[in-house]
Scaffold this motif. Structure first.
Motif, PDB file in Angstrom:
ATOM      1  N   UNK A  73      41.104  50.383  44.341  1.00 27.18           N
ATOM      2  CA  UNK A  73      41.939  51.361  43.630  1.00 27.18           C
ATOM      3  C   UNK A  73      43.330  51.457  44.243  1.00 27.18           C
ATOM      4  N   UNK A  74      43.475  51.058  45.490  1.00 25.39           N
ATOM      5  CA  UNK A  74      44.805  51.072  46.115  1.00 25.39           C
ATOM      6  C   UNK A  74      45.745  50.084  45.434  1.00 25.39           C
ATOM      7  N   UNK A  75      45.192  49.053  44.808  1.00 29.25           N
ATOM      8  CA  UNK A  75      46.049  48.079  44.126  1.00 29.25           C
ATOM      9  C   UNK A  75      46.753  48.707  42.927  1.00 29.25           C
ATOM     10  N   UNK A  76      46.013  49.489  42.152  1.00 28.70           N
ATOM     11  CA  UNK A  76      46.620  50.158  41.004  1.00 28.70           C
ATOM     12  C   UNK A  76      47.650  51.189  41.473  1.00 28.70           C
ATOM     13  N   UNK A  77      47.297  51.940  42.522  1.00 27.52           N
ATOM     14  CA  UNK A  77      48.238  52.934  43.047  1.00 27.52           C
ATOM     15  C   UNK A  77      49.475  52.260  43.621  1.00 27.52           C
ATOM     16  N   UNK A  78      49.297  51.130  44.298  1.00 27.71           N
ATOM     17  CA  UNK A  78      50.440  50.405  44.868  1.00 27.71           C
ATOM     18  C   UNK A  78      51.372  49.911  43.767  1.00 27.71           C
ATOM     19  N   UNK A  79      50.793  49.401  42.698  1.00 26.88           N
ATOM     20  CA  UNK A  79      51.616  48.935  41.575  1.00 26.88           C
ATOM     21  C   UNK A  79      52.399  50.103  40.980  1.00 26.88           C
ATOM     22  N   UNK A  80      51.747  51.245  40.817  1.00 27.45           N
ATOM     23  CA  UNK A  80      52.427  52.423  40.267  1.00 27.45           C
ATOM     24  C   UNK A  80      53.547  52.876  41.195  1.00 27.45           C
TER      25      UNK A  80
END
Length: 109
Positions: A73-80
């Motif tokens: 889930x950190x990947x989606x947050x990082x992209x955001x």
């Protein structure tokens, strides 16, 4: 071809950065209870209730590392977050679970 908005970060690299006192912003997106039970030293919890304050005060030029449970889930947050103007954003591969396994002596409570 566009480049990814964030990069993957290996736990060993983060450990080295922390040992070198590199200028970093660390955010942990896990739930408050999990964060309270243990987190990477120097990280701050980032959730829906704190994101506005974080965006208002966080330095956009310092590397930003996003930590979750397992590195997914950190990947989606990082992209955001990269879309919010942060210049250098990373998702920690393996997340806090792997960090705690590899560095049990480097967990802040």
């Amino acid at each position: 071809m566009t480049s990814a908005p964030f990069q993957h970060l290996d736990i060993a690299v983060l450990a080295n950065w922390l040992e070198d006192d590199a200028p970093l912003t660390l955010v942990d997106i896990r739930d408050p209870q999990s964060y309270a039970q243990g987190h990477v030293p120097g990280s701050r919890r980032l959730g829906n209730d704190t994101v506005d304050a974080f965006l208002a005060e966080a330095p956009r030029q310092a590397p930003l590392v996003v930590i979750c449970y397992h590195g997914h889930s950190s990947q989606q947050a990082a992209a955001w977050l990269a879309g919010q103007g942060f210049a250098e954003v990373y998702s920690l591969d393996g997340g806090f679970t792997d960090w705690q396994h590899r560095h049990p002596d480097r967990v802040e409570r």
